[in-house]
Design a protein around this motif. Structure first.
Motif, short mmCIF file in Angstrom:
data_model
loop_
_atom_site.label_atom_id
_atom_site.label_comp_id
_atom_site.label_asym_id
_atom_site.label_seq_id
_atom_site.Cartn_x
_atom_site.Cartn_y
_atom_site.Cartn_z
N UNK A 182 0.81 -1.22 0.00
CA UNK A 182 0.00 0.00 0.00
C UNK A 182 0.85 1.28 0.00
N UNK A 183 2.14 1.13 0.10
CA UNK A 183 3.04 2.29 0.12
C UNK A 183 3.45 2.61 -1.31
N UNK A 184 2.97 3.74 -1.82
CA UNK A 184 3.26 4.11 -3.21
C UNK A 184 4.22 5.30 -3.25
N UNK A 185 5.21 5.20 -4.12
CA UNK A 185 6.09 6.35 -4.40
C UNK A 185 5.39 7.22 -5.43
N UNK A 186 5.27 8.50 -5.14
CA UNK A 186 4.61 9.43 -6.05
C UNK A 186 5.62 10.42 -6.61
N UNK A 187 5.51 10.73 -7.91
CA UNK A 187 6.39 11.77 -8.46
C UNK A 187 6.13 13.09 -7.73
N UNK A 188 7.19 13.80 -7.41
CA UNK A 188 7.06 15.05 -6.67
C UNK A 188 8.14 16.02 -7.12
N UNK A 189 7.98 17.26 -6.66
CA UNK A 189 8.95 18.29 -7.01
C UNK A 189 9.16 19.20 -5.80
N UNK A 190 10.42 19.42 -5.46
CA UNK A 190 10.76 20.33 -4.37
C UNK A 190 10.82 21.74 -4.96
N UNK A 191 10.00 22.63 -4.40
CA UNK A 191 9.88 23.98 -4.95
C UNK A 191 10.80 24.98 -4.27
N UNK A 192 11.10 24.77 -3.03
CA UNK A 192 11.99 25.69 -2.33
C UNK A 192 12.35 25.13 -0.98
N UNK A 193 13.58 25.40 -0.53
CA UNK A 193 14.06 24.87 0.75
C UNK A 193 14.57 26.05 1.58
N UNK A 196 16.47 27.60 5.05
CA UNK A 196 17.63 27.21 5.87
C UNK A 196 17.22 26.54 7.19
N UNK A 197 15.98 26.79 7.63
CA UNK A 197 15.53 26.19 8.90
C UNK A 197 14.95 24.79 8.71
N UNK A 198 15.02 24.26 7.49
CA UNK A 198 14.58 22.89 7.23
C UNK A 198 13.21 22.77 6.59
N UNK A 199 12.43 23.84 6.55
CA UNK A 199 11.11 23.79 5.91
C UNK A 199 11.26 23.84 4.41
N UNK A 200 10.41 23.08 3.69
CA UNK A 200 10.44 23.12 2.24
C UNK A 200 9.05 22.84 1.69
N UNK A 201 8.83 23.28 0.46
CA UNK A 201 7.55 23.06 -0.22
C UNK A 201 7.72 21.90 -1.18
N UNK A 202 6.74 21.00 -1.13
CA UNK A 202 6.76 19.80 -1.96
C UNK A 202 5.48 19.74 -2.76
N UNK A 203 5.61 19.63 -4.07
CA UNK A 203 4.44 19.54 -4.95
C UNK A 203 4.23 18.10 -5.37
N UNK A 204 3.03 17.59 -5.10
CA UNK A 204 2.63 16.24 -5.52
C UNK A 204 1.26 16.37 -6.19
N UNK A 205 1.16 15.94 -7.43
CA UNK A 205 -0.10 16.02 -8.18
C UNK A 205 -0.72 17.42 -8.16
#
Length: 151
Positions: free
Chosen positions: A33-44, A46-55
């Motif tokens: 049931x664990x699926x790998x989904x294509x994604x894109x990192x939009x911005x990271x 310095x404090x570790x937070x980042x935006x991730x786009x999936x679908x």
């Protein structure tokens, strides 16, 4: 003289967003049931937070090592795969643990007591021999008694 890598303490936590535990990594490919989904990192940040786009949906995630994530993402123009069930992403390289909520790094090595390490480090890894030694030192043998057997 120590190298900079030897002088910098390393995080020992297995909580989401820190180190990937081997069981967590194994489950990403053994769980049907664990699926790998294509994604894109939009911005990271310095404090570790980042935006991730999936679908087409952008969500906010955190990792304790933003430089490692940035290095991996840069190699593939931000393209990666996400495994939300086990809080892991990979940019066609090593797994990176991610979280929706940050937790502090733990720099003290595990104590060796499984229950303590689970609480303080979010997990642990121990050899079977060490676990056997640990369980024999923490459990008490059953108390002997002189009760008579029932007829």
């Amino acid at each position: 003289m120590n190298s900079p890598a030897e002088q910098t303490p390393s995080c020992e936590s297995f909580r989401a967003g820190h180190r990937v535990h081997w069981v967590q990594g194994m489950r990403t490919f053994r769980d049907p049931d664990a699926r790998w989904l294509p994604a894109r990192i939009l911005g990271i940040d310095h404090d570790g937070w980042f935006d991730l786009e999936i679908d087409g949906e952008v969500t906010r995630w955190w990792t304790h090592d933003p430089q490692r994530l940035a290095d991996q993402a840069a190699k593939h123009n931000g393209q990666c795969e996400a495994q939300a069930r086990y809080s892991i992403i990979r940019c066609f390289g090593p797994y990176i643990s991610v979280a929706r909520t940050p937790t502090p790094c733990v720099f003290e090595p595990p104590t060796g007591d499984p229950m303590t390490d689970l609480e303080t480090h979010g997990g642990f890894s121990i050899s079977g021999a060490d676990l056997a030694r640990s369980s024999t030192t923490t459990t008490q043998p059953p108390a002997e008694h002189d009760a008579e057997e029932a007829p």
